[in-house]
Enzyme design. Structure first.
Site, PDB file in Angstrom:
ATOM      1  N   HIS A  81       0.873  -1.172   0.000  1.00 20.83           N
ATOM      2  CA  HIS A  81       0.000   0.000   0.000  1.00 20.83           C
ATOM      3  C   HIS A  81       0.914   1.226   0.000  1.00 20.83           C
ATOM      4  O   HIS A  81       2.059   1.167   0.442  1.00 20.83           O
ATOM      5  CB  HIS A  81      -0.947  -0.044   1.210  1.00 20.83           C
ATOM      6  CG  HIS A  81      -2.040  -1.067   1.019  1.00 20.83           C
ATOM      7  ND1 HIS A  81      -3.312  -0.730   0.649  1.00 20.83           N
ATOM      8  CD2 HIS A  81      -2.022  -2.421   1.111  1.00 20.83           C
ATOM      9  CE1 HIS A  81      -4.047  -1.829   0.533  1.00 20.83           C
ATOM     10  NE2 HIS A  81      -3.285  -2.878   0.804  1.00 20.83           N
ATOM     11  N   CYS A 105      -7.635  -0.655   3.322  1.00 19.90           N
ATOM     12  CA  CYS A 105      -8.194  -1.795   4.043  1.00 19.90           C
ATOM     13  C   CYS A 105      -9.181  -1.263   5.071  1.00 19.90           C
ATOM     14  O   CYS A 105      -8.830  -0.391   5.874  1.00 19.90           O
ATOM     15  CB  CYS A 105      -7.095  -2.607   4.724  1.00 19.90           C
ATOM     16  SG  CYS A 105      -7.762  -3.977   5.690  1.00 19.90           S
ATOM     17  N   ASN A 118      -3.462   0.480  -2.652  1.00 21.73           N
ATOM     18  CA  ASN A 118      -2.218  -0.132  -3.109  1.00 21.73           C
ATOM     19  C   ASN A 118      -1.521   0.821  -4.061  1.00 21.73           C
ATOM     20  O   ASN A 118      -2.139   1.708  -4.642  1.00 21.73           O
ATOM     21  CB  ASN A 118      -2.529  -1.404  -3.914  1.00 21.73           C
ATOM     22  CG  ASN A 118      -2.926  -2.540  -3.046  1.00 21.73           C
ATOM     23  OD1 ASN A 118      -4.095  -2.680  -2.730  1.00 21.73           O
ATOM     24  ND2 ASN A 118      -1.969  -3.338  -2.644  1.00 21.73           N
TER      25      ASN A 118
HETATM   26  P1  HMG Z   1     -17.316 -13.748  12.448  1.00 25.08           P
HETATM   27  O1  HMG Z   1     -18.362 -12.748  12.780  1.00 25.08           O
HETATM   28  O2  HMG Z   1     -16.334 -14.114  13.517  1.00 25.08           O
HETATM   29  O3  HMG Z   1     -17.900 -15.095  11.809  1.00 25.08           O
HETATM   30  O4  HMG Z   1     -16.546 -13.215  11.179  1.00 25.08           O
HETATM   31  P2  HMG Z   1     -18.995 -16.111  12.257  1.00 25.08           P
HETATM   32  O5  HMG Z   1     -18.548 -17.430  11.739  1.00 25.08           O
HETATM   33  O6  HMG Z   1     -19.337 -15.934  13.705  1.00 25.08           O
HETATM   34  O7  HMG Z   1     -20.250 -15.643  11.378  1.00 25.08           O
HETATM   35  C1  HMG Z   1     -20.902 -14.414  11.600  1.00 25.08           C
HETATM   36  C2  HMG Z   1     -21.877 -14.168  10.446  1.00 25.08           C
HETATM   37  O8  HMG Z   1     -21.161 -14.048   9.209  1.00 25.08           O
HETATM   38  C3  HMG Z   1     -22.869 -15.306  10.234  1.00 25.08           C
HETATM   39  O9  HMG Z   1     -24.066 -14.736   9.718  1.00 25.08           O
HETATM   40  C4  HMG Z   1     -22.218 -16.117   9.156  1.00 25.08           C
HETATM   41  O10 HMG Z   1     -23.135 -16.874   8.393  1.00 25.08           O
HETATM   42  C5  HMG Z   1     -21.602 -15.050   8.290  1.00 25.08           C
HETATM   43  P3  HMG Z   1     -25.329 -14.405  10.674  1.00 25.08           P
HETATM   44  O11 HMG Z   1     -25.709 -15.716  11.272  1.00 25.08           O
HETATM   45  O12 HMG Z   1     -24.836 -13.412  11.687  1.00 25.08           O
HETATM   46  O13 HMG Z   1     -26.323 -13.817   9.717  1.00 25.08           O
HETATM   47  N1  HMG Z   1     -20.439 -15.523   7.535  1.00 25.08           N
HETATM   48  C6  HMG Z   1     -20.279 -15.333   6.210  1.00 25.08           C
HETATM   49  N2  HMG Z   1     -21.069 -14.741   5.286  1.00 25.08           N
HETATM   50  C7  HMG Z   1     -20.607 -14.708   4.017  1.00 25.08           C
HETATM   51  N3  HMG Z   1     -19.431 -15.254   3.641  1.00 25.08           N
HETATM   52  C8  HMG Z   1     -18.624 -15.850   4.530  1.00 25.08           C
HETATM   53  C9  HMG Z   1     -19.054 -15.908   5.886  1.00 25.08           C
HETATM   54  N4  HMG Z   1     -18.506 -16.426   6.998  1.00 25.08           N
HETATM   55  C10 HMG Z   1     -19.366 -16.190   8.010  1.00 25.08           C
HETATM   56  N5  HMG Z   1     -17.458 -16.351   4.149  1.00 25.08           N
HETATM   57  C11 HMG Z   1     -15.247 -13.546   9.183  1.00 25.08           C
HETATM   58  C12 HMG Z   1     -15.437 -13.912  10.636  1.00 25.08           C
HETATM   59  C13 HMG Z   1     -13.908 -14.069   8.727  1.00 25.08           C
HETATM   60  C14 HMG Z   1     -16.370 -14.154   8.338  1.00 25.08           C
HETATM   61  C15 HMG Z   1     -15.318 -11.995   9.068  1.00 25.08           C
HETATM   62  O14 HMG Z   1     -14.447 -11.452  10.005  1.00 25.08           O
HETATM   63  C16 HMG Z   1     -14.981 -11.495   7.703  1.00 25.08           C
HETATM   64  O15 HMG Z   1     -15.713 -11.729   6.744  1.00 25.08           O
HETATM   65  N6  HMG Z   1     -13.858 -10.742   7.572  1.00 25.08           N
HETATM   66  C17 HMG Z   1     -13.429 -10.263   6.285  1.00 25.08           C
HETATM   67  C18 HMG Z   1     -12.507  -9.130   6.460  1.00 25.08           C
HETATM   68  C19 HMG Z   1     -12.016  -8.657   5.114  1.00 25.08           C
HETATM   69  O16 HMG Z   1     -12.506  -9.031   4.069  1.00 25.08           O
HETATM   70  N7  HMG Z   1     -11.000  -7.775   5.169  1.00 25.08           N
HETATM   71  C20 HMG Z   1     -10.426  -7.198   3.987  1.00 25.08           C
HETATM   72  C21 HMG Z   1      -9.637  -8.202   3.189  1.00 25.08           C
HETATM   73  S1  HMG Z   1      -8.027  -8.529   3.840  1.00 25.08           S
HETATM   74  C22 HMG Z   1      -7.028  -7.239   3.237  1.00 25.08           C
HETATM   75  O17 HMG Z   1      -7.529  -6.304   2.660  1.00 25.08           O
HETATM   76  C23 HMG Z   1      -5.525  -7.364   3.375  1.00 25.08           C
HETATM   77  C24 HMG Z   1      -4.838  -7.764   2.082  1.00 25.08           C
HETATM   78  O18 HMG Z   1      -5.139  -6.842   1.046  1.00 25.08           O
HETATM   79  C25 HMG Z   1      -3.310  -7.805   2.290  1.00 25.08           C
HETATM   80  C26 HMG Z   1      -2.773  -6.544   2.945  1.00 25.08           C
HETATM   81  O19 HMG Z   1      -2.967  -5.451   2.424  1.00 25.08           O
HETATM   82  O20 HMG Z   1      -2.152  -6.680   3.997  1.00 25.08           O
HETATM   83  C27 HMG Z   1      -5.287  -9.142   1.612  1.00 25.08           C
HETATM   84 MG    MG Z   2      -4.153  -4.964   0.732  1.00 27.08          MG
END
Ligand code: HMG
Ligand code: MG
Length: 299
Positions: free
Chosen positions: A209, A240, A249
């Site tokens: 980034h 992010c 980025n």
């Molecule tokens: P949680 O709340 O701990 O999960 O989240 P949970 O298992 O307790 O589920 C909570 C709710 O989410 C439930 O729904 C699940 O069904 C649903 P509810 O019963 O409340 O209606 N759920 C989902 N829905 C859709 N798709 C799924 C999913 N999983 C559970 N896959 C979780 C844990 C990991 C899901 C959450 O924290 C999350 O989605 N985080 C994503 C964060 C993210 O996307 N961040 C940005 C990307 S990373 C980044 O940008 C860095 C990178 O670029 C590299 C860098 O720059 O360093 C890659």
């Molecule tokens: Mg990133």
């Protein structure tokens, strides 16, 4: 050290770029962006994420997006999957390559995916197994490799330990993410050097980034360390959502311009890439974050 002759750029604009947009971006604009990137000759496009829509609302339509893009043979269209649920949704949407994402710092892991580093690695194991079964390739990310927004300094050894776990469980490549764009070239060289003690350099990528304006210099440092894969975001889109203040980025156009100047080959047409970046910038109402695009478009 000699510079590599060829570099592969991983275009993360549609995912890392757009995930941070507060206002909804239409399906039509996302589809056009992915198709424009394909037309520009980009060989790898991270299209979206199968994450919780409560956590990252902008990525909610990723299945629809995959259903509407025009795929070209030889181009990889990938998505993030944080857990088995996300992997299964990705598979159902016809995704052939996913990325799992871990962090080198505990606090960031908690804020980003609501679990510890070791819990996240445990969650990835069933993804790896299912991926093998379905012939899906898995890329790994480590975030906060040069610093953490909550914990400050992160040691290269911490990064190497997490990267090595991802590699050992079957990630074919591990991308080291400077999530908050805080690193400088010396630290970047040291980081790649330490991590390369455990994982071959050819299996590492850099993801910078540009928050502090160091990303191009860090990529050059990576090239000097023999790294040949870099992630970038067209028009410098993004940030992010769980790293406050982190900007997008490094702009893909700026990286490509530098690589062209160094005589390093890629598959990408700079003019078409600039047009793609300008089109999405206008669609989301942002000024274009690529210096090269701004220079060319005002010339
Ligand atoms: P949680 O709340 O701990 O999960 O989240 P949970 O298992 O307790 O589920 C909570 C709710 O989410 C439930 O729904 C699940 O069904 C649903 P509810 O019963 O409340 O209606 N759920 C989902 N829905 C859709 N798709 C799924 C999913 N999983 C559970 N896959 C979780 C844990 C990991 C899901 C959450 O924290 C999350 O989605 N985080 C994503 C964060 C993210 O996307 N961040 C940005 C990307 S990373 C980044 O940008 C860095 C990178 O670029 C590299 C860098 O720059 O360093 C890659
Ligand atoms: Mg990133």
């Amino acid at each position: 050290m000699l510079l590599p002759q060829r570099v592969r750029l991983v275009e993360v604009g549609p995912r890392d770029g757009l995930q941070n947009e507060a206002r909804p971006v239409s399906l039509e604009d996302k589809v056009r962006l992915v198709n424009d990137l394909t037309d520009a000759g980009v060989g790898y496009i991270e299209v979206g994420s199968f994450v919780s829509p409560k956590w990252v609302p902008q990525m909610a339509g990723s299945a629809q997006l995959f259903a509407n893009i025009q795929r070209k043979d030889g181009v990889t269209y990938a998505a993030l999957a944080p857990n088995l649920r996300g992997f299964e949704d990705a598979l159902a949407a016809g995704v052939k390559e996913v990325a799992v994402f871990a962090a080198a710092s505990e606090s960031f892991s908690q804020r980003n995916i609501n679990c510890s580093i070791s819990e996240s690695l445990d969650r990835f194991l069933p993804i790896m197994e299912a991926a093998r079964l379905h012939g899906v390739q898995v890329r790994g990310y480590v975030s906060c490799v040069l610093g953490c927004p909550y914990e400050g300094d992160v040691s290269p050894q911490q990064v190497a330990a997490v990267a090595n776990e991802l590699y050992a469980m079957g990630c074919y490549e591990v991308s080291l993410g400077d999530t908050i764009g805080i690193g400088t070239p010396g630290a970047t060289r040291r980081l790649f050097d330490v991590v390369a003690g455990q994982i071959p350099r050819g299996k590492l990528a850099g993801h910078f980034h540009d928050t502090y304006g160091q990303a191009l210099a860090n990529i050059y440092a990576g090239l000097l360390e023999g790294i040949q894969v870099f992630d970038s975001s067209v028009a410098g889109l993004g940030g992010c959502p769980y790293a406050k203040g982190a900007t997008g980025n490094v702009a893909s156009e700026d990286v490509l311009y530098m690589l062209n100047g160094l005589g390093i080959a890629t598959s990408i047409d700079l003019d078409k890439l600039i047009a793609a970046g300008q089109r999405i910038s206008e669609a989301v109402g942002r000024s274009n974050g690529s210096r090269v695009a701004r220079a060319r478009l005002s010339a």
